[in-house]
Design an enzyme around this catalytic site. Structure first.
Site, mmCIF file in Angstrom:
data_model
loop_
_atom_site.group_PDB
_atom_site.id
_atom_site.type_symbol
_atom_site.label_atom_id
_atom_site.label_comp_id
_atom_site.label_asym_id
_atom_site.label_seq_id
_atom_site.Cartn_x
_atom_site.Cartn_y
_atom_site.Cartn_z
ATOM 1 N N LYS A 190 68.273 63.170 37.953
ATOM 2 C CA LYS A 190 67.707 64.504 38.096
ATOM 3 C C LYS A 190 66.203 64.305 37.970
ATOM 4 O O LYS A 190 65.613 64.525 36.918
ATOM 5 C CB LYS A 190 68.272 65.412 36.992
ATOM 6 C CG LYS A 190 68.126 66.877 37.280
ATOM 7 C CD LYS A 190 68.991 67.702 36.355
ATOM 8 C CE LYS A 190 68.699 69.171 36.478
ATOM 9 N NZ LYS A 190 68.951 69.752 37.799
HETATM 10 N N1 PPE Z 1 72.935 69.367 42.296
HETATM 11 C C1 PPE Z 1 71.616 69.598 42.152
HETATM 12 C C2 PPE Z 1 70.690 69.116 43.187
HETATM 13 C C3 PPE Z 1 71.167 70.276 41.015
HETATM 14 O O1 PPE Z 1 69.856 70.485 40.867
HETATM 15 C C4 PPE Z 1 72.080 70.754 40.054
HETATM 16 C C5 PPE Z 1 71.614 71.505 38.853
HETATM 17 C C6 PPE Z 1 73.457 70.480 40.253
HETATM 18 C C7 PPE Z 1 73.847 69.783 41.383
HETATM 19 C C8 PPE Z 1 74.485 70.882 39.249
HETATM 20 O O2 PPE Z 1 74.392 70.107 38.085
HETATM 21 P P1 PPE Z 1 74.825 70.662 36.653
HETATM 22 O O3 PPE Z 1 73.801 71.675 36.248
HETATM 23 O O4 PPE Z 1 74.832 69.479 35.780
HETATM 24 O O5 PPE Z 1 76.174 71.282 36.804
HETATM 25 N N2 PPE Z 1 70.441 72.296 39.050
HETATM 26 C C9 PPE Z 1 69.679 72.733 37.903
HETATM 27 C C10 PPE Z 1 68.301 73.223 38.309
HETATM 28 C C11 PPE Z 1 68.148 74.562 38.876
HETATM 29 C C12 PPE Z 1 66.701 74.958 39.041
HETATM 30 O O6 PPE Z 1 66.399 75.814 39.915
HETATM 31 O O7 PPE Z 1 65.831 74.483 38.293
HETATM 32 C C13 PPE Z 1 70.457 73.701 37.042
HETATM 33 O O8 PPE Z 1 71.425 74.291 37.490
HETATM 34 O O9 PPE Z 1 70.078 73.844 35.871
#
Ligand code: PPE
Length: 308
Positions: A158
């Site tokens: 991330k």
């Molecule tokens: N893919 C991406 C690209 C992504 O950024 C997230 C989270 C996910 C999948 C889902 O991951 P998880 O949160 O572990 O279930 N995106 C984060 C950022 C959002 C933002 O705008 O800043 C979030 O959901 O916190």
């Protein structure tokens, strides 16, 4: 945005407005930062709980490992710092954003000996894709931007730089009148959204994209566990946009987005055009788990208390 009083900055709690960096901070120029997005929920017993906090902190250290950044904290220290930041701000429910970035020092792509600094901010954050989204579902468009090739950027991290691709897709989707973009991988298979993982449901079988060009979402993992525990078949398998078009149900998962139903993709109505029964079932069970209303998933919660 809704601010709070304090930010944790390299081990110190400082006022929100004073959490600043130099304009020549390496990460600002080159995207050299890794971060997390974590939610804290108010629980049915009156306490608060951070959802899968240890898992998020572990993923952040793994992101740093891949990016060759040395964060001088272990999982326990990051966990304690997140809890401290929530408590000092008296925030019983909201979003937690730890970020480690390559700081000010030498300019140039090579990060060299520039310091790696860490901050944690917390703030109240409601439904990511709008208040109605969780109920009614959202409208989605396949992006003209492909998700990164697995050797272009490290999707399992991330890291800030990855989000340039997300920003391009998100702006396009919003300007074209949609709520979110569906991104395909470079081979044309469904990958993920700009900040969410993706699931479809067809003939009772739940399918999500394999852990290749995507972030290994902690919500994705939680939903797969919940679904399997509820007796559903869950497959991690490649699928195409036309399989998506003919799905009975579809939804996005993410910490911010939680479980957001998709009612339309590229002008094709998905299923009945609103949250389907499997999606609703998973949403119900997910919210029970995060709010401490299902003892089976107590291990996912890191409880803390704030002043009333
Ligand atoms: N893919 C991406 C690209 C992504 O950024 C997230 C989270 C996910 C999948 C889902 O991951 P998880 O949160 O572990 O279930 N995106 C984060 C950022 C959002 C933002 O705008 O800043 C979030 O959901 O916190």
């Amino acid at each position: 945005m809704q601010t709070t009083q304090f930010i944790w900055f390299d081990g110190k709690i400082i006022p929100w407005d004073q959490a600043q960096v130099h304009v020549l901070t390496h990460a600002l120029h080159y995207g050299s930062a890794v971060f997390e997005g974590i939610r804290a929920y108010a629980c049915v017993d009156g306490s608060s709980a951070v959802f899968r906090l240890e898992d998020h902190c572990r993923r952040m250290l793994n992101s740093a490992k891949v990016m060759r950044m040395e964060i001088p904290y272990d999982v326990d220290a990051l966990v304690a710092a997140c809890i401290e930041t929530l408590k000092v701000n008296n925030l019983g429910a909201g979003y937690v954003r730890p970020l480690s970035f390559v700081g000010y020092g030498e300019m140039g792509v090579y990060p060299g000996d520039n310091p790696v600094q860490t901050i944690i901010a917390v703030w109240p954050w409601g439904a990511y894709l709008g208040a109605e989204a969780l109920e009614k579902g959202i409208r989605v468009k396949t992006s003209s931007f492909a998700r990164m090739h697995v050797n272009t950027l490290m999707s399992k991290t991330k890291s800030a730089g990855n989000y340039v691709n997300s920003i391009l897709a998100k702006i396009e989707a919003k300007e074209d009148g949609y709520d979110e973009a569906l991104m395909l991988d470079v081979n044309g298979y469904v990958s993920e959204a700009t900040g969410e993982n993706v699931f479809i449901v067809r003939d009772g079988i739940i399918k999500t994209t394999p852990w290749t060009s995507i972030l290994g979402g902690i919500t994705r993992d939680s939903v797969m566990t919940l679904a399997r525990d509820l007796g559903y078949t869950v497959e991690e398998q490649q699928f195409t946009r036309d399989e998506f078009y003919i799905a009975d149900e579809a939804f996005f998962t993410g910490t911010a987005a939680e479980i957001t139903p998709i009612r339309e993709l590229d002008h094709r109505q998905i299923g009945a055009g609103h949250a389907g029964s499997v999606t609703k079932h998973l949403q119900r069970e997910f919210f029970k788990a995060v709010q401490g209303d299902n003892p089976k998933y107590a291990g996912w919660l890191h409880h803390y208390t704030v002043r009333q």
